[in-house]
Scaffold this motif. Sequence first.
Motif, PDB file in Angstrom:
ATOM      1  N   UNK A   7       0.804  -1.218   0.000  1.00 32.38           N
ATOM      2  CA  UNK A   7       0.000   0.000   0.000  1.00 32.38           C
ATOM      3  C   UNK A   7       0.838   1.269   0.000  1.00 32.38           C
ATOM      4  N   UNK A   8       2.079   1.160  -0.471  1.00 31.88           N
ATOM      5  CA  UNK A   8       2.921   2.354  -0.518  1.00 31.88           C
ATOM      6  C   UNK A   8       2.396   3.302  -1.576  1.00 31.88           C
ATOM      7  N   UNK A   9       2.781   4.564  -1.434  1.00 32.95           N
ATOM      8  CA  UNK A   9       2.377   5.562  -2.414  1.00 32.95           C
ATOM      9  C   UNK A   9       3.118   5.335  -3.704  1.00 32.95           C
ATOM     10  N   UNK A  10       2.653   5.887  -4.813  1.00 36.18           N
ATOM     11  CA  UNK A  10       3.360   5.768  -6.077  1.00 36.18           C
ATOM     12  C   UNK A  10       4.768   6.303  -5.940  1.00 36.18           C
ATOM     13  N   UNK A  11       5.629   5.784  -6.768  1.00 38.86           N
ATOM     14  CA  UNK A  11       7.025   6.204  -6.694  1.00 38.86           C
ATOM     15  C   UNK A  11       7.140   7.657  -7.086  1.00 38.86           C
ATOM     16  N   UNK A  12       8.131   8.329  -6.589  1.00 40.93           N
ATOM     17  CA  UNK A  12       8.341   9.732  -6.894  1.00 40.93           C
ATOM     18  C   UNK A  12       9.127  10.367  -5.773  1.00 40.93           C
ATOM     19  N   UNK A  13       8.842  11.612  -5.498  1.00 38.49           N
ATOM     20  CA  UNK A  13       9.562  12.333  -4.462  1.00 38.49           C
ATOM     21  C   UNK A  13       9.254  11.728  -3.112  1.00 38.49           C
ATOM     22  N   UNK A  14      10.280  11.438  -2.326  1.00 40.85           N
ATOM     23  CA  UNK A  14      10.102  10.969  -0.955  1.00 40.85           C
ATOM     24  C   UNK A  14      11.145  11.656  -0.084  1.00 40.85           C
ATOM     25  N   UNK A  15      10.833  11.767   1.194  1.00 37.88           N
ATOM     26  CA  UNK A  15      11.686  12.542   2.093  1.00 37.88           C
ATOM     27  C   UNK A  15      12.007  11.754   3.346  1.00 37.88           C
ATOM     28  N   UNK A  16      13.182  12.041   3.911  1.00 36.99           N
ATOM     29  CA  UNK A  16      13.526  11.489   5.201  1.00 36.99           C
ATOM     30  C   UNK A  16      12.838  12.258   6.314  1.00 36.99           C
ATOM     31  N   UNK A  17      13.084  11.831   7.538  1.00 37.01           N
ATOM     32  CA  UNK A  17      12.391  12.431   8.681  1.00 37.01           C
ATOM     33  C   UNK A  17      12.715  13.918   8.800  1.00 37.01           C
ATOM     34  N   UNK A  18      13.983  14.280   8.710  1.00 33.95           N
ATOM     35  CA  UNK A  18      14.372  15.675   8.884  1.00 33.95           C
ATOM     36  C   UNK A  18      13.762  16.564   7.811  1.00 33.95           C
ATOM     37  N   UNK A  19      13.819  16.099   6.554  1.00 32.95           N
ATOM     38  CA  UNK A  19      13.269  16.904   5.460  1.00 32.95           C
ATOM     39  C   UNK A  19      11.756  17.027   5.577  1.00 32.95           C
ATOM     40  N   UNK A  20      11.095  15.932   5.955  1.00 30.14           N
ATOM     41  CA  UNK A  20       9.640  15.980   6.124  1.00 30.14           C
ATOM     42  C   UNK A  20       9.256  16.918   7.255  1.00 30.14           C
ATOM     43  N   UNK A  21      10.036  16.904   8.330  1.00 30.37           N
ATOM     44  CA  UNK A  21       9.752  17.795   9.461  1.00 30.37           C
ATOM     45  C   UNK A  21       9.883  19.251   9.045  1.00 30.37           C
ATOM     46  N   UNK A  22      10.917  19.562   8.253  1.00 28.72           N
ATOM     47  CA  UNK A  22      11.072  20.938   7.778  1.00 28.72           C
ATOM     48  C   UNK A  22       9.901  21.331   6.900  1.00 28.72           C
ATOM     49  N   UNK A  23       9.469  20.420   6.036  1.00 29.81           N
ATOM     50  CA  UNK A  23       8.350  20.708   5.142  1.00 29.81           C
ATOM     51  C   UNK A  23       7.084  21.032   5.919  1.00 29.81           C
ATOM     52  N   UNK A  24       6.858  20.313   7.000  1.00 27.38           N
ATOM     53  CA  UNK A  24       5.624  20.489   7.773  1.00 27.38           C
ATOM     54  C   UNK A  24       5.743  21.559   8.841  1.00 27.38           C
ATOM     55  N   UNK A  25       6.963  21.959   9.174  1.00 25.75           N
ATOM     56  CA  UNK A  25       7.143  22.947  10.220  1.00 25.75           C
ATOM     57  C   UNK A  25       7.003  22.373  11.612  1.00 25.75           C
TER      58      UNK A  25
END
Length: 348
Positions: A7-25
């Motif tokens: 059930x993973x999302x389609x392939x494409x852009x993915x982020x690690x924890x640090x990058x995802x945290x920055x994206x979300x604030x």
Amino acid sequence: MRVPTPNAAPSGVSLGVAAAARRLGVAPATLRTWARRYGLGPSEHESGSHRRYTPEDLARLVVMRRLTLEGVPPVTAAATALSTDPTEAAMALASSAGEGSDTDLEEPDDAVATGDVPAVVALASDLGVWSAVLPADRTPLTRRPSPAGQGALQRAVLAGDSPGAAAAVLAACSARGPLRAWEEVVQPARAALGRRWEATGPGVDSEVLLAAATLEALRALRRPPERTTAVVLLAAAEGEVDSLPLHVLAAAVAAHGVRPWVLAPGLPREAVAAAVRRTGPAAVLVHAEQPVADATAQLGPLPRLRHPVRLVLSGPGWAGAALPPARPVLQAPALPAALEVLLEATEP
């Protein structure tokens, strides 16, 4: 080689924890807590490497963060995020660019990196969804804290979220009253959108959305029982096109148990005069934002009734105008002063 989990999302852009945290604030520790407690963790991993957040994961995290900011308990917010349809989650992600912090809508700041804008659009595209918010409408915003209420309103407007914008205005009106909400929340947002439009081009649709959301919120305000049969008539000066200040003032008048009548801008002075004769108001207010060139031509047609009627001039447009000497008027440039005069006119 990358091995997606079920059930993973389609392939494409993915982020690690640090990058995802920055994206979300948010802090990386917050993401780890959400993953451990609520199952909102990354669903894609590379052999011998850490798991990474897919576009679908990030979209659901946006839903989680938005709900928690609105005061929804984390358990409930997480259940909603996990049950969100991937398409809806992608739309939430695409509409959340710049949502990492409460921001003022100011002129573009060259010091703020712009690399996140294409990335957000790419994340939405990976799920086969095109955002209703144009990438050009995501000019970086200055990272200054905004007063309470402005951040939620500005984010909703830029995301094209009309119900969310109306809810933000309604909350401000309920907490502060219509006039303070107008001066402290809505007006600053309008001014910032105007500056942004001048600087970047896009933005007219956002101003229209904000105006519609403000009117919707003002109509939804609860009105107390009317304490008098007297009415006040609110009209715009000739040449004015913006009726929002009149509707804000009308909501403030209604909150004090007085019935307001708001006339649409652009009416001929003869039509305004006919409305005065028909309603027999205790006070007539004429609001002008733009400079008034001929006050006598505008006020002259207004009839004189048998009972005393206060004629009130509000707004900065009357400053410096040559008023007819035979017509007593009360000038109240600011809306709070105008409200006081109108309420005095309706006292028994």
